[in-house]
Write an enzyme that holds these catalytic residues in place. Structure first.
Site, PDB file in Angstrom:
ATOM      1  N   ASN A   9       0.872  -1.178   0.000  1.00 11.36           N
ATOM      2  CA  ASN A   9       0.000   0.000   0.000  1.00 11.36           C
ATOM      3  C   ASN A   9       0.906   1.224   0.000  1.00 11.36           C
ATOM      4  OD1 ASN A   9      -1.850   1.999   0.439  1.00 11.36           O
ATOM      5  ND2 ASN A   9      -2.396   1.362   2.518  1.00 11.36           N
ATOM      6  N   LYS A  11       0.031   4.269  -0.361  1.00 11.25           N
ATOM      7  CA  LYS A  11      -0.636   5.464   0.203  1.00 11.25           C
ATOM      8  C   LYS A  11      -0.361   6.675  -0.698  1.00 11.25           C
ATOM      9  CE  LYS A  11      -0.227   3.311   4.667  1.00 11.25           C
ATOM     10  NZ  LYS A  11      -0.274   3.446   6.099  1.00 11.25           N
ATOM     11  N   HIS A  96      -9.642   1.027   4.344  1.00  9.17           N
ATOM     12  CA  HIS A  96      -8.411   1.236   5.116  1.00  9.17           C
ATOM     13  C   HIS A  96      -8.706   2.187   6.272  1.00  9.17           C
ATOM     14  CE1 HIS A  96      -4.391   2.537   6.212  1.00  9.17           C
ATOM     15  NE2 HIS A  96      -3.963   1.415   5.646  1.00  9.17           N
ATOM     16  N   GLU A  98      -7.189   4.622   7.403  1.00  8.17           N
ATOM     17  CA  GLU A  98      -6.984   6.049   7.088  1.00  8.17           C
ATOM     18  C   GLU A  98      -8.192   6.614   6.347  1.00  8.17           C
ATOM     19  OE1 GLU A  98      -3.145   5.555   5.244  1.00  8.17           O
ATOM     20  OE2 GLU A  98      -2.301   5.051   7.210  1.00  8.17           O
ATOM     21  N   GLU A 168      -5.768  -4.915  10.301  1.00  6.33           N
ATOM     22  CA  GLU A 168      -4.785  -3.860  10.527  1.00  6.33           C
ATOM     23  C   GLU A 168      -5.139  -3.096  11.797  1.00  6.33           C
ATOM     24  OE1 GLU A 168      -2.595  -2.777   6.680  1.00  6.33           O
ATOM     25  OE2 GLU A 168      -4.310  -1.450   6.854  1.00  6.33           O
ATOM     26  N   GLY A 174       1.886   2.427  10.714  1.00  6.08           N
ATOM     27  CA  GLY A 174       2.813   3.546  10.583  1.00  6.08           C
ATOM     28  C   GLY A 174       3.461   3.959  11.895  1.00  6.08           C
ATOM     29  N   SER A 213       2.935  -1.956  10.365  1.00  7.48           N
ATOM     30  CA  SER A 213       4.377  -1.926  10.665  1.00  7.48           C
ATOM     31  C   SER A 213       5.078  -3.258  10.411  1.00  7.48           C
ATOM     32  CB  SER A 213       4.621  -1.457  12.104  1.00  7.48           C
ATOM     33  OG  SER A 213       4.168  -0.128  12.269  1.00  7.48           O
ATOM     34  N   GLY A 235       4.861   1.332   4.884  1.00  4.93           N
ATOM     35  CA  GLY A 235       6.190   1.952   4.836  1.00  4.93           C
ATOM     36  C   GLY A 235       7.269   1.073   4.213  1.00  4.93           C
TER      37      GLY A 235
HETATM   38  P1  PGA Z   1       2.563   0.369   7.653  1.00  4.85           P
HETATM   39  O1  PGA Z   1       1.166   0.536   6.878  1.00  4.85           O
HETATM   40  O2  PGA Z   1       3.173  -0.907   7.176  1.00  4.85           O
HETATM   41  O3  PGA Z   1       3.364   1.584   7.253  1.00  4.85           O
HETATM   42  O4  PGA Z   1       2.246   0.343   9.100  1.00  4.85           O
HETATM   43  C1  PGA Z   1       0.323  -0.546   6.663  1.00  4.85           C
HETATM   44  C2  PGA Z   1      -0.964  -0.083   6.049  1.00  4.85           C
HETATM   45  O5  PGA Z   1      -1.438   1.001   6.412  1.00  4.85           O
HETATM   46  O6  PGA Z   1      -1.566  -0.765   5.206  1.00  4.85           O
END
Ligand code: PGA
Length: 256
Positions: A9, A11, A96, A98, A168, A174, A213, A235
């Site tokens: 992802n 983003k 998601h 977010e 998640e 993140g 993460s 990330g």
């Molecule tokens: P992250 O993001 O690996 O940076 O924590 C995962 C995601 O939001 O799908």
């Protein structure tokens, strides 16, 4: 046997230069891992260029990060599921955290988007997860169960066969704070049991991947858990070497 998925992802990150930098490496690496389904979700303008890069790799698929709730009409700035499908994309990330948090997507909207995606022939990756506060209040099971039943009750068991879920935990996204393999497995088991209440076929066939993460050094142990069928990577997916290491962490299906 469920085929593992490792999804990236991106983003709100990326550029044509980043595509040129990352994708050839990922395509090359993917060819050694044909048992893994790799899904890359760059921002909309990069869907078509990304599709061009992955032509040689039949285990890599491109996903949108979101689709409109509506099918068409006067909704400036929105992109429909059918448009995404028409570009050649096969997947879409829906719900998601977010999107839930910053764009006010609730369970009803998420369920509608999943339905639109399925109508258009896209495979949705439906994200669910609890906040830290909900975890502290022992509400993990309640929150996740509601998020999932909103989707299944709207689209129906039959059409769910094309869906995957991503667990998640919001507090792990993140933040660098990955759920422990046991914490993740516990919730994946709850999701699997809920799917089984609907139908054995859903529980047996739906992939449930973990996100939050995930890094090269935490991936292998997460992927070894009985109900974890891969990962949704944020990330660490912005670095080809890290993402490729995460793909390599998927256990060999023959030996598990
Ligand atoms: P992250 O993001 O690996 O940076 O924590 C995962 C995601 O939001 O799908």
């Amino acid at each position: 046997m469920r085929r593992p998925i490792v999804a990236a992802n991106w983003k709100l990150n990326g550029s044509l230069a980043m595509l040129a930098n990352l994708l050839p490496d990922i395509v090359r690496h993917a060819q050694q891992y044909s048992q893994v389904e790799i899904v890359l979700a760059p921002p909309y303008p990069y869907l078509q260029p990304a599709l061009d890069y992955i032509m040689a790799a039949n285990n890599i698929h491109i996903a949108a990060q979101n689709i409109a709730r509506q099918e068409q009409g006067a909704f400036t700035g929105e992109v429909s599921a059918a448009m995404v499908r028409e570009t050649g994309c096969e997947y879409v990330i829906v719900g998601h955290s977010e999107r839930r948090q910053y764009f006010a997507e609730d369970n009803v909207i998420v369920a509608e988007k999943v339905s639109r995606a399925l109508d258009a022939g896209l495979n949705p990756i439906v994200c669910v997860g609890e906040s830290w506060q909900e975890r502290q209040q022992n509400k993990v099971s309640t929150v996740i169960t509601q998020q999932i039943s909103a989707v299944i009750d709207t689209v129906g068991i039959e059409r769910m066969q094309a869906c995957s879920f991503a667990y998640e935990p919001v507090w792990a996204i993140g933040t660098g704070q990955t759920a422990t393999p046991q914490q993740a497995q516990d919730v994946h088991a709850i999701i699997r049991a809920q799917l089984r209440d609907y139908a054995d076929s859903l529980a047996d066939n739906c992939r449930i991947i973990y996100g939050g993460s995930v890094k090269p050094d935490s991936a292998a142990e997460l992927f070894l858990q009985a109900d974890i069928d891969g990962g949704l990577i944020g990330g660490a997916a912005l670095d080809a070497q890290h993402f490729n290491q995460i793909i390599s962490a998927v256990p060999d299906l023959e030996t598990t």
